[in-house]
Design an enzyme around this catalytic site. Structure first.
Site, mmCIF file in Angstrom:
data_model
loop_
_atom_site.group_PDB
_atom_site.id
_atom_site.type_symbol
_atom_site.label_atom_id
_atom_site.label_comp_id
_atom_site.label_asym_id
_atom_site.label_seq_id
_atom_site.Cartn_x
_atom_site.Cartn_y
_atom_site.Cartn_z
ATOM 1 N N GLY A 17 42.246 54.173 92.983
ATOM 2 C CA GLY A 17 42.655 55.559 92.713
ATOM 3 C C GLY A 17 41.904 56.644 93.454
ATOM 4 N N GLU A 39 35.013 58.834 91.661
ATOM 5 C CA GLU A 39 36.063 58.346 90.755
ATOM 6 C C GLU A 39 37.268 59.278 90.810
ATOM 7 O OE1 GLU A 39 37.551 56.391 89.079
ATOM 8 O OE2 GLU A 39 36.476 55.357 87.503
ATOM 9 N N ASP A 40 38.444 58.749 90.503
ATOM 10 C CA ASP A 40 39.618 59.617 90.427
ATOM 11 C C ASP A 40 39.679 60.337 89.080
ATOM 12 O OD1 ASP A 40 40.186 57.268 89.004
ATOM 13 O OD2 ASP A 40 42.153 56.936 89.904
ATOM 14 N N ASP A 54 38.847 58.895 81.741
ATOM 15 C CA ASP A 54 39.760 59.022 80.604
ATOM 16 C C ASP A 54 38.952 58.705 79.336
ATOM 17 O OD1 ASP A 54 41.914 57.994 78.725
ATOM 18 O OD2 ASP A 54 43.195 58.515 80.384
ATOM 19 N N THR A 55 39.045 57.476 78.816
ATOM 20 C CA THR A 55 38.232 57.125 77.648
ATOM 21 C C THR A 55 36.749 57.013 78.026
ATOM 22 O OG1 THR A 55 38.393 54.743 78.036
ATOM 23 C CG2 THR A 55 40.117 55.754 76.670
ATOM 24 N N GLY A 56 36.487 56.737 79.301
ATOM 25 C CA GLY A 56 35.106 56.531 79.755
ATOM 26 C C GLY A 56 34.691 55.076 79.734
ATOM 27 N N PHE A 81 49.213 61.616 80.806
ATOM 28 C CA PHE A 81 49.091 60.738 81.967
ATOM 29 C C PHE A 81 49.455 61.497 83.240
ATOM 30 C CE2 PHE A 81 49.906 57.147 84.747
ATOM 31 C CZ PHE A 81 48.842 56.334 84.402
ATOM 32 N N ASP A 111 47.943 56.422 90.238
ATOM 33 C CA ASP A 111 49.208 55.697 90.202
ATOM 34 C C ASP A 111 49.758 55.495 88.805
ATOM 35 O OD1 ASP A 111 46.985 53.854 89.585
ATOM 36 O OD2 ASP A 111 48.612 52.399 89.377
ATOM 37 N N ARG A 155 50.854 57.014 94.271
ATOM 38 C CA ARG A 155 49.562 57.317 94.925
ATOM 39 C C ARG A 155 49.740 58.208 96.145
ATOM 40 N NH1 ARG A 155 45.869 53.847 92.608
ATOM 41 N NH2 ARG A 155 46.573 51.724 92.201
HETATM 42 P P1 XMP Z 1 38.869 54.970 81.391
HETATM 43 O O1 XMP Z 1 39.690 55.077 80.157
HETATM 44 O O2 XMP Z 1 38.163 53.666 81.530
HETATM 45 O O3 XMP Z 1 39.928 55.057 82.551
HETATM 46 O O4 XMP Z 1 37.929 56.167 81.561
HETATM 47 C C1 XMP Z 1 39.528 55.105 83.851
HETATM 48 C C2 XMP Z 1 40.540 54.506 84.794
HETATM 49 O O5 XMP Z 1 41.854 54.400 84.231
HETATM 50 C C3 XMP Z 1 42.830 54.930 85.085
HETATM 51 N N1 XMP Z 1 43.457 56.112 84.445
HETATM 52 C C4 XMP Z 1 44.524 56.765 84.891
HETATM 53 N N2 XMP Z 1 45.264 56.569 85.996
HETATM 54 N N3 XMP Z 1 46.606 58.435 85.423
HETATM 55 C C5 XMP Z 1 46.303 57.403 86.255
HETATM 56 O O6 XMP Z 1 46.988 57.258 87.272
HETATM 57 C C6 XMP Z 1 45.908 58.704 84.293
HETATM 58 O O7 XMP Z 1 46.225 59.667 83.583
HETATM 59 C C7 XMP Z 1 44.805 57.811 84.011
HETATM 60 N N4 XMP Z 1 43.905 57.775 83.028
HETATM 61 C C8 XMP Z 1 43.091 56.715 83.318
HETATM 62 C C9 XMP Z 1 42.114 55.277 86.364
HETATM 63 O O8 XMP Z 1 42.249 54.202 87.256
HETATM 64 C C10 XMP Z 1 40.660 55.410 85.981
HETATM 65 O O9 XMP Z 1 39.778 55.021 87.010
HETATM 66 MG MG MG Z 2 44.391 53.387 88.368
#
Ligand code: XMP
Ligand code: MG
Length: 186
Positions: free
Chosen positions: A53, A108-109, A112-114, A161, A168, A174
């Site tokens: 990402g 990082e892209d 989200d939850t971390g 999302f 993606d 992407r």
């Molecule tokens: P966590 O929850 O582990 O998520 O912090 C991190 C990874 O999950 C993917 N991610 C997303 N990808 N749209 C995306 O395309 C989203 O809204 C999204 N939220 C989480 C992403 O790969 C990230 O590194």
């Molecule tokens: Mg991803």
């Protein structure tokens, strides 16, 4: 044809609406690059790009830095489709010995939850870098469940999302130049 900045994009059965434009992204990346260059002044940093990402963001961010940067890549995964699977997979770990005694910037892209970073950062610390900082384009603070030290954040966004600019939905989207948000309810 309408400009791509005001067009809705469909991926599988979902509609995505324009959320952060190319112009806004590039403006913010210039600011982030200036912040990072200042914070890391005098350092030769190693940028560790989290595939897949972050590749588009990293390409723009690294080229906007005013400090010398080496680049390497890692790939982990915790996502299947729209929801996190919870399991971290190690597709491409860091090259052994590469980080030792280096100032490392993990790119990082999105956080989200971390969960991903909560597992990846301790693994990277084991490589004994001199410092380890994180730059993420996007952060969803409302849903981050782990106590993470995010040094450089592009945009804090709500919990919907998003795709585009490297991000993606099942490997699609992407290649979009801007960030799009899934249309509809939470
Ligand atoms: P966590 O929850 O582990 O998520 O912090 C991190 C990874 O999950 C993917 N991610 C997303 N990808 N749209 C995306 O395309 C989203 O809204 C999204 N939220 C989480 C992403 O790969 C990230 O590194
Ligand atoms: Mg991803």
């Amino acid at each position: 044809m309408l400009s791509s900045e005001i067009q809705t994009v469909q991926i599988q059965d979902f509609d995505f609406v324009p959320f952060i434009s190319e112009t806004e992204i590039h403006k913010r990346i210039s600011e982030m690059a200036a912040e990072i260059s200042k914070a890391c002044e005098g350092e030769e940093i190693l940028c560790l790009v989290m595939l897949k990402g972050a590749f588009v963001f990293a390409a723009d961010l690294i080229r906007a830095l005013d400090i010398p940067a080496e680049v390497s890549f890692i790939r982990y995964g915790s996502y299947i489709g729209e929801h996190s699977s919870g399991e971290l997979q190690r597709y491409m770990p860091v090259e052994p010995g590469l980080m030792k005694n280096r100032h490392v910037l993990l790119i990082e892209d999105i956080v989200d939850t971390g969960l991903t970073l909560s597992k990846v950062l301790p693994e990277l610390e084991e490589e004994q870098p001199k410092s380890l900082r994180v730059a993420t384009l996007l952060h969803k603070p409302e849903v981050t469940e782990y106590d993470l030290d995010l040094d450089f954040i592009g945009f804090e966004i709500e919990n919907k999302f998003v795709v585009g600019y490297g991000l993606d939905f099942d490997n699609k989207g992407r290649d979009l130049k801007a960030v799009y948000q899934m249309a509809g309810g939470e």
